[in-house]
Design a protein around this motif. Structure first.
Motif, PDB file in Angstrom:
ATOM      1  N   SER A  97      47.187  18.390  47.693  1.00  0.00           N
ATOM      2  CA  SER A  97      47.445  17.586  48.887  1.00  0.00           C
ATOM      3  C   SER A  97      46.912  16.199  48.580  1.00  0.00           C
ATOM      4  CB  SER A  97      46.764  18.207  50.111  1.00  0.00           C
ATOM      5  OG  SER A  97      45.422  17.870  50.132  1.00  0.00           O
ATOM      6  N   SER A  98      47.527  15.203  49.069  1.00  0.00           N
ATOM      7  CA  SER A  98      47.345  13.861  48.541  1.00  0.00           C
ATOM      8  C   SER A  98      45.943  13.291  48.713  1.00  0.00           C
ATOM      9  CB  SER A  98      48.379  12.920  49.125  1.00  0.00           C
ATOM     10  OG  SER A  98      49.644  13.349  48.668  1.00  0.00           O
ATOM     11  N   GLY A  99      45.142  13.796  49.636  1.00  0.00           N
ATOM     12  CA  GLY A  99      43.772  13.313  49.772  1.00  0.00           C
ATOM     13  C   GLY A  99      42.832  13.893  48.722  1.00  0.00           C
ATOM     14  N   GLY A 137      57.273   5.503  42.116  1.00  0.00           N
ATOM     15  CA  GLY A 137      56.639   4.229  42.447  1.00  0.00           C
ATOM     16  C   GLY A 137      57.345   3.098  41.730  1.00  0.00           C
ATOM     17  N   SER A 138      56.931   1.887  41.926  1.00  0.00           N
ATOM     18  CA  SER A 138      57.629   0.776  41.291  1.00  0.00           C
ATOM     19  C   SER A 138      57.205   0.704  39.829  1.00  0.00           C
ATOM     20  CB  SER A 138      57.306  -0.532  42.003  1.00  0.00           C
ATOM     21  OG  SER A 138      55.991  -0.905  41.716  1.00  0.00           O
ATOM     22  N   PRO A 139      58.084   0.210  38.964  1.00  0.00           N
ATOM     23  CA  PRO A 139      57.828   0.267  37.533  1.00  0.00           C
ATOM     24  C   PRO A 139      56.609  -0.557  37.089  1.00  0.00           C
ATOM     25  CG  PRO A 139      59.842  -0.966  37.995  1.00  0.00           C
ATOM     26  CD  PRO A 139      59.401  -0.331  39.263  1.00  0.00           C
ATOM     27  N   GLU A 140      56.366  -1.618  37.802  1.00  0.00           N
ATOM     28  CA  GLU A 140      55.254  -2.471  37.377  1.00  0.00           C
ATOM     29  C   GLU A 140      53.905  -1.822  37.692  1.00  0.00           C
ATOM     30  OE1 GLU A 140      57.679  -3.581  39.428  1.00  0.00           O
ATOM     31  OE2 GLU A 140      58.839  -4.610  37.868  1.00  0.00           O
ATOM     32  N   GLN A 141      53.950  -0.965  38.673  1.00  0.00           N
ATOM     33  CA  GLN A 141      52.693  -0.401  39.150  1.00  0.00           C
ATOM     34  C   GLN A 141      52.044   0.497  38.101  1.00  0.00           C
ATOM     35  OE1 GLN A 141      53.347   1.640  42.748  1.00  0.00           O
ATOM     36  NE2 GLN A 141      51.213   1.779  43.295  1.00  0.00           N
ATOM     37  N   VAL A 142      50.870   0.128  37.665  1.00  0.00           N
ATOM     38  CA  VAL A 142      50.153   0.994  36.736  1.00  0.00           C
ATOM     39  C   VAL A 142      49.488   2.094  37.552  1.00  0.00           C
ATOM     40  CG1 VAL A 142      48.284   1.085  35.054  1.00  0.00           C
ATOM     41  CG2 VAL A 142      49.710  -0.972  35.233  1.00  0.00           C
ATOM     42  N   PRO A 143      49.729   3.338  37.138  1.00  0.00           N
ATOM     43  CA  PRO A 143      49.174   4.418  37.956  1.00  0.00           C
ATOM     44  C   PRO A 143      47.642   4.315  38.050  1.00  0.00           C
ATOM     45  CG  PRO A 143      50.658   5.261  36.263  1.00  0.00           C
ATOM     46  CD  PRO A 143      50.422   3.817  35.961  1.00  0.00           C
ATOM     47  N   GLU A 144      47.209   4.539  39.235  1.00  0.00           N
ATOM     48  CA  GLU A 144      45.759   4.539  39.475  1.00  0.00           C
ATOM     49  C   GLU A 144      45.181   5.811  38.873  1.00  0.00           C
ATOM     50  OE1 GLU A 144      44.022   2.169  41.409  1.00  0.00           O
ATOM     51  OE2 GLU A 144      45.900   1.040  41.187  1.00  0.00           O
ATOM     52  N   PRO A 145      43.899   5.791  38.547  1.00  0.00           N
ATOM     53  CA  PRO A 145      43.283   7.061  38.156  1.00  0.00           C
ATOM     54  C   PRO A 145      43.466   8.077  39.278  1.00  0.00           C
ATOM     55  CG  PRO A 145      41.783   5.209  37.816  1.00  0.00           C
ATOM     56  CD  PRO A 145      42.978   4.671  38.504  1.00  0.00           C
ATOM     57  N   ALA A 146      43.637   9.330  38.874  1.00  0.00           N
ATOM     58  CA  ALA A 146      43.973  10.357  39.848  1.00  0.00           C
ATOM     59  C   ALA A 146      42.949  10.499  40.954  1.00  0.00           C
ATOM     60  CB  ALA A 146      44.150  11.696  39.130  1.00  0.00           C
ATOM     61  N   ALA A 147      41.731  10.128  40.660  1.00  0.00           N
ATOM     62  CA  ALA A 147      40.705  10.304  41.670  1.00  0.00           C
ATOM     63  C   ALA A 147      40.862   9.320  42.817  1.00  0.00           C
ATOM     64  CB  ALA A 147      39.342  10.131  41.047  1.00  0.00           C
ATOM     65  N   ALA A 148      41.553   8.231  42.523  1.00  0.00           N
ATOM     66  CA  ALA A 148      41.694   7.216  43.562  1.00  0.00           C
ATOM     67  C   ALA A 148      42.700   7.647  44.609  1.00  0.00           C
ATOM     68  CB  ALA A 148      42.140   5.918  42.914  1.00  0.00           C
ATOM     69  N   ALA A 149      42.892   6.813  45.588  1.00  0.00           N
ATOM     70  CA  ALA A 149      43.857   7.110  46.643  1.00  0.00           C
ATOM     71  C   ALA A 149      45.247   7.196  46.022  1.00  0.00           C
ATOM     72  CB  ALA A 149      43.825   6.012  47.688  1.00  0.00           C
ATOM     73  N   PRO A 150      46.091   8.087  46.528  1.00  0.00           N
ATOM     74  CA  PRO A 150      47.418   8.247  45.934  1.00  0.00           C
ATOM     75  C   PRO A 150      48.258   6.986  46.121  1.00  0.00           C
ATOM     76  CG  PRO A 150      47.281   9.454  47.983  1.00  0.00           C
ATOM     77  CD  PRO A 150      45.900   8.915  47.706  1.00  0.00           C
ATOM     78  N   SER A 151      49.237   6.822  45.229  1.00  0.00           N
ATOM     79  CA  SER A 151      50.091   5.645  45.255  1.00  0.00           C
ATOM     80  C   SER A 151      51.216   5.796  46.283  1.00  0.00           C
ATOM     81  CB  SER A 151      50.691   5.432  43.873  1.00  0.00           C
ATOM     82  OG  SER A 151      51.406   6.599  43.506  1.00  0.00           O
ATOM     83  N   HIS A 152      51.195   6.813  47.045  1.00  0.00           N
ATOM     84  CA  HIS A 152      52.264   7.031  48.030  1.00  0.00           C
ATOM     85  C   HIS A 152      51.621   7.626  49.271  1.00  0.00           C
ATOM     86  CE1 HIS A 152      51.906  11.345  47.298  1.00  0.00           C
ATOM     87  NE2 HIS A 152      51.781  11.025  46.019  1.00  0.00           N
ATOM     88  N   ASP A 153      52.385   7.675  50.333  1.00  0.00           N
ATOM     89  CA  ASP A 153      51.786   8.220  51.552  1.00  0.00           C
ATOM     90  C   ASP A 153      52.420   9.551  51.938  1.00  0.00           C
ATOM     91  OD1 ASP A 153      54.191   7.175  52.096  1.00  0.00           O
ATOM     92  OD2 ASP A 153      53.496   5.718  53.594  1.00  0.00           O
ATOM     93  N   HIS A 154      52.827  10.320  50.934  1.00  0.00           N
ATOM     94  CA  HIS A 154      53.370  11.647  51.217  1.00  0.00           C
ATOM     95  C   HIS A 154      52.268  12.692  51.060  1.00  0.00           C
ATOM     96  CE1 HIS A 154      57.317  10.007  51.635  1.00  0.00           C
ATOM     97  NE2 HIS A 154      57.145   9.343  50.494  1.00  0.00           N
ATOM     98  N   ALA A 184      55.481  14.246  47.044  1.00  0.00           N
ATOM     99  CA  ALA A 184      56.367  15.202  47.702  1.00  0.00           C
ATOM    100  C   ALA A 184      55.965  15.423  49.148  1.00  0.00           C
ATOM    101  CB  ALA A 184      56.338  16.535  46.954  1.00  0.00           C
ATOM    102  N   ALA A 185      56.966  15.488  49.988  1.00  0.00           N
ATOM    103  CA  ALA A 185      56.730  15.921  51.363  1.00  0.00           C
ATOM    104  C   ALA A 185      56.899  17.434  51.442  1.00  0.00           C
ATOM    105  CB  ALA A 185      57.722  15.242  52.296  1.00  0.00           C
ATOM    106  N   LEU A 186      57.586  17.963  50.421  1.00  0.00           N
ATOM    107  CA  LEU A 186      57.886  19.395  50.414  1.00  0.00           C
ATOM    108  C   LEU A 186      58.038  19.822  48.959  1.00  0.00           C
ATOM    109  CD1 LEU A 186      59.056  22.050  51.816  1.00  0.00           C
ATOM    110  CD2 LEU A 186      61.285  20.952  51.604  1.00  0.00           C
TER     111      LEU A 186
END
Lengths: 469, 615, 83, 163
Positions: A211-213, A239-256, A270-272
């Motif tokens: 779960s995203s949190g 996500g957008s191509p320029e966006q460098v993925p954040e470390p997994a521990a950080a807040a997710p890059s999406h709001d799903h 994913a929402a589902l």
């Protein structure tokens, strides 16, 4: 005589009806594992896409069908079988005795060893209840991850796509539907899906669904995500191509609410999440019953089990595969019906051996229709005929043993496709048509009609007109 | 409705494909197929254009009833300027190709220009492609048909192709569809070959609609009943095919024999419909296996034959041991009577080769007949024929000729010119049995006078299908007239010509008119398409078409002098039969014909005529 | 006297035994007309469509009065057509 | 008494009037590619074979349908109910005669339903190659016999038997 049938799928219902036909006075009880009237799992995807209402999934459409046939429909499920006492125990603790019993309890989805399967929003797609959950979450535009691009996965894929979700499918194998189609056909399906905006990840394993949190267990070990491809840029999901993925521990890059973590480090919002990773037979309740089991229930050619008076049919049974002559599990609708029919005849005392069922599948993947029959992968020493037209998304592959057709697969071909079954199942010798098929595999319909409709050896030839006397 | 309203225009020079709407104003004036496509041709092609040049166009056109359930509603025509004649050419064919083109959604396809390299065109519904024909060039029609179906993995494709003859621009090469149905005459295949167009492959999955289905079903069902109840279309044609005429015409003394030297062939019955159905002495099996229908045809006159496997022509060629299109009357006459050959199996083989290599058997047979006369009179010798002993009656000679002509090798190259150019080359133009450069078919105008006028005035050169007065003069359809009489024939010829032009423009087969009149046909057309299609309108359209074709030819340089017959028919009287002592009385008929047509005595439509018909 | 009788297409079965390729030499009495000759061989009148005596057509109404002569050829067809 | 289509390939001339009649009745246009009956053309053998559903007794298509969308009516005809058909196509692979086909434009399957008791193909056939007659009077035709023998496992001599 009391016939008890466990499971109200196609095998169970066919068996109950067949028993009624041959034993007008017998008592018949059909015990279902679910609260619904007998329905067809196969129809669930069409329910999802709104093509039909729930009523449309029912195996029989006439009101009072089971009452009219004198079939008692009872809610299960069964938890224990005592074959010595010819008695079984239901979930509510009540017992039922039988003279003959049919196990047609089907299968349930496999829960693959993936962390986070219990998160809300993660579902299998197997029961009407599952369908109701999926409909709730699968809103147009939301990201959905489908785990598994096998036969069932592909059917659900079609439904999810039609529901308008933003879909990614993750398949462990190297291609789509690996157990039904070869590489050429599987990749044809893949390109087709990608052209329709579905992201397809093959050779990909799901590590976890979080779960995203939630924080990842070992943040430092996560590799950076692969740069998203064009399709995912166009259709989202990475996500957008320029966006460098954040470390997994950080807040997710999406709001799903969910994130699907692949073994290669990719993260899919994913929402589902729908899991379609295969099925296994429902045989746990048979433990200690005296009914011999392997992957499924072992049966003889009469569909009798090792326990006296007990038969098995459908997805739960290891029936005979016509192509191999060996016992095998062919979890498809027509085979379930065949099993139910044969088992019922034997339960009524009409001795009938099953010569085996033919493995066959048909799949509509976003409008591209594929099918496979029998020993589609061929045998050593047998001839093979193929026709590939990638541009037109057409593919035919025929496999022969001598001049008999033993297996086939097709993409983009629907006309007279059942003749492939006819030719394989009937073991007809193709004679001169074999060479024609080797040259043009598309001539299957002609070959079939040509072989079954031989011209008469003697008799009148000449113009077809009635002449005046 | 009836029409799809869509035309394909394929520019082979530039390799482009365009679509356009059908000109509905023209459709109302020219109906379809022969008429409508001819209108496009006369508007777009200079009458003086070289038929074998990029400025000529080749049009494949369906009629409004093509692809419907009207009986025989499967026809299409090829319209172009003909290389054999230099006149407007329209060649009509059955089979399944025309209907398939309609199902693909097209009323007609106009081919323009000239491809720089061999190509073939695929029309799979809306998907139209010009494709490289490198792998097809040099192949026969049968091989090309097979290869195209196999390459595209679809046996439901229908192919119209030229053989090697068309590639070599043999002047009487034809376009063969469905293996043995052909747009046969006037050299339309040479135009296709000149355009470097090997084949057109069509697959259609769309539907054809008509204006008023209910009325249409009633009209077509009524029509089918008439065909079934009629003894000719219900029994005679399906049972015996056109070949039943072999004995009829011979008996009537109108069978052009040995290049027109005689009017009766003593061995006619050896190559007749009756002979085809009889068990052979060699293997006890008949030459004729069955009859076959073209698309939608409830008559089914087509012959399907199988050659005796032990016959010298095929004994070492198992590839010819299967069934295929058998002898029709015109082919049997040209290959047999015109050459004096009575070998039925040999003629069947030559007919197979004509289909396979795309040769018009009428002109081919008649040309061999003329060459035989040149040979027997010593004008040409073994040196010229390459050792072929070109004697009347020699099956072996004919077989060698057909094999060489298709490939345009050796003496076959000369035969490929047609009899007019061949006899001119050797200084004997009077030995060519042609009108406007095209060989006349199986009826001798000395024994059937009306046919003399039909041949002389036919817009595509000598032809029986431009006004088949044989129906009346010999067969008594719709009523019997005296074949030896010239009186009344100009009117008869004009009526047949106009009605035929209308039928040829509808999508139907002219053989229906052995039972049908325009009274049966007009209601079917009327229910299919917009416009009030009465019998009168059909006749008016037919006459308009006839005049339009005439004007094109006049502009191309033809004059009244070309409305003529070979000298032999006008001067040498028939030696036997009822016509013994008679010559063709063309001079007695032509002036009246011009009058009836509303033309000047120079054969030019008057202004009044043009205004009346709104050409 | 001798006459050649030729029956074609579906009429062939009405030829007498010994006929070859649609034709038979037959002996007829003086005064025999087209119609009486055909009747004597049971050729159905309604199927005698094209009737040619020495290649010349005779209409139904004339067949009862036109006599055949020695050496004549009488050829008969049911309704047929071609092209 | 049940009536059935009797097909005699020996009488067929390949005119395709049956295909046109079928498509007209079922599709409202002349469209042979959507006909439920198809004439196979074996050109080299000079043989035409009209081919369609035989309405076999233990119909595979009917048994294979997961939603009961194919039923047998009082005339023994196997009928597809469009309102129930979900387009899963299982019947198209289950029918060993290949006479149930998917129609992509409707998303449902189509098969011969004998036009509700008055088959248009038989009426349109000009040579009686296709007739609609009492099934028992004329005997089951070859295909139908084949069909009844090959029901799942009930008849040990059918083509379903391993070679």
């Amino acid at each position: 005589m009391h016939h008890v049938i466990l499971g109200a799928g196609p095998a169970g219902v066919t068996a109950a009806e067949t028993i009624r036909k041959h034993a007008p006075d017998a008592r018949i009880t059909l015990i279902s594992g679910e609260p619904e009237p007998p329905y067809s799992r196969m129809a669930i995807p069409y329910l999802l896409e709104g093509k039909i209402e729930e009523q449309g999934t029912f195996l029989r459409q006439t009101d009072g069908h089971y009452d009219d046939k004198g079939i008692t429909y009872q809610q299960g499920p069964v938890t224990k079988v005592d074959s010595a006492a010819k008695s079984l125990t239901l979930a509510d603790g009540s017992t039922v005795t039988y003279d003959r019993m049919l196990i047609a309890t089907g299968a349930t989805p496999v829960r693959p060893p993936i962390e986070g399967l219990d998160n809300p929003g993660v579902h299998t797609c197997w029961t009407l209840e599952d369908a109701r959950h999926i409909v709730k979450h699968a809103k147009p535009g939301v990201p959905v991850v489908l785990v598994g691009a096998g036969f069932i996965g592909c059917i659900i894929l079609e439904a999810l796509h039609k529901m308008g979700v933003n879909l990614t499918v993750v398949e462990m194998g190297d291609r789509m539907v690996p157990r039904m189609l070869d590489e050429t056909a599987g990749n044809m399906l893949r390109h087709w899906c990608e052209d329709k905006g579905v992201r397809v990840e093959t050779g990909a394993l799901v590590d976890a669904i979080r779960s995203s949190g939630e924080a990842a267990p070992a943040p430092a070990a996560v590799e950076p995500a692969k740069k998203p491809g064009l399709l995912s840029r166009l259709f989202g999901g990475g996500g957008s191509p320029e966006q460098v993925p954040e470390p997994a521990a950080a807040a997710p890059s999406h709001d799903h609410p969910l994130t699907v973590h692949l073994k290669d480090g990719q993260e899919l919002p994913a929402a589902l999440v729908v899991i379609a990773a295969g099925v296994k037979s429902n045989i746990e309740f048979l433990e200690g019953s005296g009914v011999e089991t392997g992957h499924g229930v072992k049966v003889d050619p009469y569909h009798a089990t090792s326990a006296e008076g007990i038969y098995a049919a459908g997805d739960v049974a290891e029936g005979i595969n016509l192509s191999t002559g060996h016992n095998d599990m062919l979890a498809i609708q027509p085979v379930a019906v065949e099993h139910g029919y044969i088992a019922a005849l034997n339960m009524c005392g009409i001795e009938t051996a099953h010569r085996g069922a033919l493995n066959m599948n048909v799949l509509d993947t976003l409008g591209l229709i594929s099918s496979s029959f029998g020993t589609w992968e061929g045998i050593e020493g047998g001839d093979r005929a193929t026709m590939v037209d990638k541009e037109a998304n057409r593919y035919i592959r025929l496999e022969f043993d001598g001049d008999m057709l033993i297996g086939a697969q097709c993409v983009g071909l629907t006309e007279n496709v059942g003749m492939l079954r006819g030719l394989i199942q009937s073991h007809l010798h193709l004679g001169p048509w074999k060479d024609k098929l080797m040259e043009s595999p598309g001539r299957i319909a002609e070959a079939y009609v040509g072989v079954v409709q031989q011209p008469p050896k003697t008799g009148y030839t000449g113009p077809k007109v009635a002449l005046p006397a | 409705m009836g029409w799809t309203g869509k035309i394909l225009r394929i520019d082979l020079t530039n390799g482009t494909v365009n679509t356009e709407a059908l000109n509905m104003e023209w459709a109302d004036k020219y109906l379809g197929q022969r008429g409508l496509a001819s209108k496009y041709l006369v508007e777009e092609v200079d009458p003086k254009a070289d038929p074998l040049g990029p400025e000529n166009k080749l049009i494949m056109a369906t009629g409004p009833l093509t692809g419907t359930c009207a009986s025989t509603g499967g026809r299409y025509s090829v319209i172009t300027k003909g290389p054999l004649t230099g006149a407007i050419a329209c060649s009509n064919s059955g089979g399944y190709f025309g209907a398939e083109l309609k199902f693909a959604g097209w009323d007609m396809v106009i081919f323009e220009g000239q491809s720089p390299k061999p190509v073939y065109v695929t029309i799979f519904d809306d998907d139209v492609q010009i494709r490289d024909a490198g792998g097809l060039w040099g192949k026969s029609v049968w091989e090309a048909d097979k290869k195209i179906k196999s390459d595209h993995q679809d046996q439901m494709i229908h192919v119209a192709a030229i053989g090697v003859a068309g590639e070599n621009e043999v002047l009487y090469s034809c376009i063969v569809n469905d293996l043995h149905r052909a747009a046969g005459r006037s050299g339309v295949g040479a135009v296709m070959g000149n355009k470097n167009l090997k084949a057109v492959a069509v697959r259609g999955t769309g539907g054809v609609k008509v204006k008023d289905f209910k009325t249409f079903m009633d009209a077509t069902n009524a029509g089918k009943k008439v065909l079934k109840d009629n003894a000719v279309t219900g029994q005679g044609l399906p049972a015996f095919g056109t070949q039943v005429l072999m004995n009829v015409i011979n008996e009537a003394g109108a069978m052009p024999t040995r290049n027109g030297k005689d009017v009766q062939f003593e061995s006619a019955n050896d190559i007749s419909a009756e002979a085809m159905a009889e068990p052979r002495r060699s293997d006890g099996k008949p030459n004729l296996l069955t009859n076959q229908a073209c698309f939608g045809c409830t008559i089914a006159c087509g012959r399907i034959s199988k050659i005796d496997e032990t016959h010298y022509t095929v004994q070492n060629k198992p590839e010819y041991w299967h069934a295929s299109g058998g002898l029709e009357y015109e082919a049997a006459w040209a290959l047999g009577s015109a050459t004096g050959i009575k070998d039925l199996e040999g003629l069947t083989y030559v007919n197979f080769i004509c289909n396979e290599q795309g040769l018009d058997p009428i002109t081919f047979g008649a040309t061999v007949g003329a060459a035989m006369e040149l040979y027997e009179t010593g004008v040409i010798d073994d040196k010229i024929t390459g050792g072929i002993e070109l004697k009347f009656g020699s099956s072996e000679a004919l077989v060698k000729c057909v094999e060489l002509t298709g490939k345009a090798e050796g003496f076959g190259k000369e035969l490929g010119l047609g009899s007019k150019r061949l006899t001119e080359k050797y200084g004997k133009p009077e030995l060519s049995m042609t009108v406007k450069g095209q060989e006349f078919p199986a009826y001798d105008p000395r024994g059937i006078q009306g046919m003399g006028l039909t041949y002389a005035t036919s817009n595509r050169g000598a032809c029986h299908l431009r006004g088949y007065t044989v129906a009346s003069e010999i067969l008594g359809i719709p009523e019997k007239t005296d074949p030896l009489e010239t009186d009344g024939k100009p009117g008869l010829v004009k009526a047949f010509q106009d009605a035929t032009a209308a039928v040829d423009s509808s999508g139907l087969c002219v053989f229906t008119t052995f039972a049908w009149t325009l009274e049966d046909i007009a209601p079917q057309v009327d229910a299919a398409v917009e416009g009030n299609w009465t019998v009168d309108k059909m006749l008016e359209v037919g006459e308009r078409i006839w005049n339009m074709e005439r004007i094109f030819n006049n502009k191309a340089g033809f004059t009244a002098a070309d409305d003529n017959l070979p000298e032999r028919l006008l001067k040498d009287a028939a030696k036997t039969g009822p016509a013994k002592g008679l010559v063709a009385g063309l001079d007695k008929m032509l002036p009246e014909y011009y009058d009836l047509r509303g033309w000047t005595q120079e054969g030019v439509p008057t202004n009044e005529t043009l205004e009346r018909l709104a050409v | 006297m001798q006459v050649t009788l030729k029956l074609f297409a579906s009429l062939t079965p009405f030829l007498p035994a010994g006929a070859e390729r649609n034709a038979a030499q037959i002996e007829v009495a003086d005064g025999t007309t087209i119609l009486s000759l055909l009747d004597s061989y049971n050729v159905p009148r309604e199927h005698c469509h094209l009737v040619m005596l020495n290649g010349v057509y005779h209409a139904p109404e004339a067949r009862g009065s036109v006599p055949v002569s020695d050496g004549d050829h009488l050829a008969v067809w049911p309704p047929v057509a071609g092209g | 008494m049940l009536k059935a289509l009797q097909i005699d390939p020996g009488k067929c001339t390949g005119c395709k009037q049956c295909e046109m009649a079928c498509s007209y009745v079922n599709e409202g246009e002349f469209n042979v590619s959507k006909s439920r009956i198809r004439v196979f053309d074996f050109h080299e053998d000079a043989r035409f074979v009209p081919y369609t559903c035989t309405q076999c007794d233990e119909a595979w298509c009917q048994q294979a349908c997961p939603v009961n969308a194919i039923t047998t009516n009082e005339m023994g005809v196997k009928v597809v109910h469009d309102n129930l058909c979900v387009g899963c196509k299982v019947c198209t692979i289950a029918c060993p005669f290949g006479t149930v086909n998917y129609n992509a434009s409707t998303g449902k399957v189509i098969k011969c339903d004998l036009c509700g008791g008055d088959p248009a193909c038989a009426s349109a056939c000009p040579t009686d190659a296709i007739t609609f007659r009492d099934a028992e009077q004329s005997g089951f035709d070859k295909m139908k016999e084949w069909a009844t023998k090959t029901t799942a496992g009930t008849e040990p001599t059918g083509p379903n038997a391993p070679a």
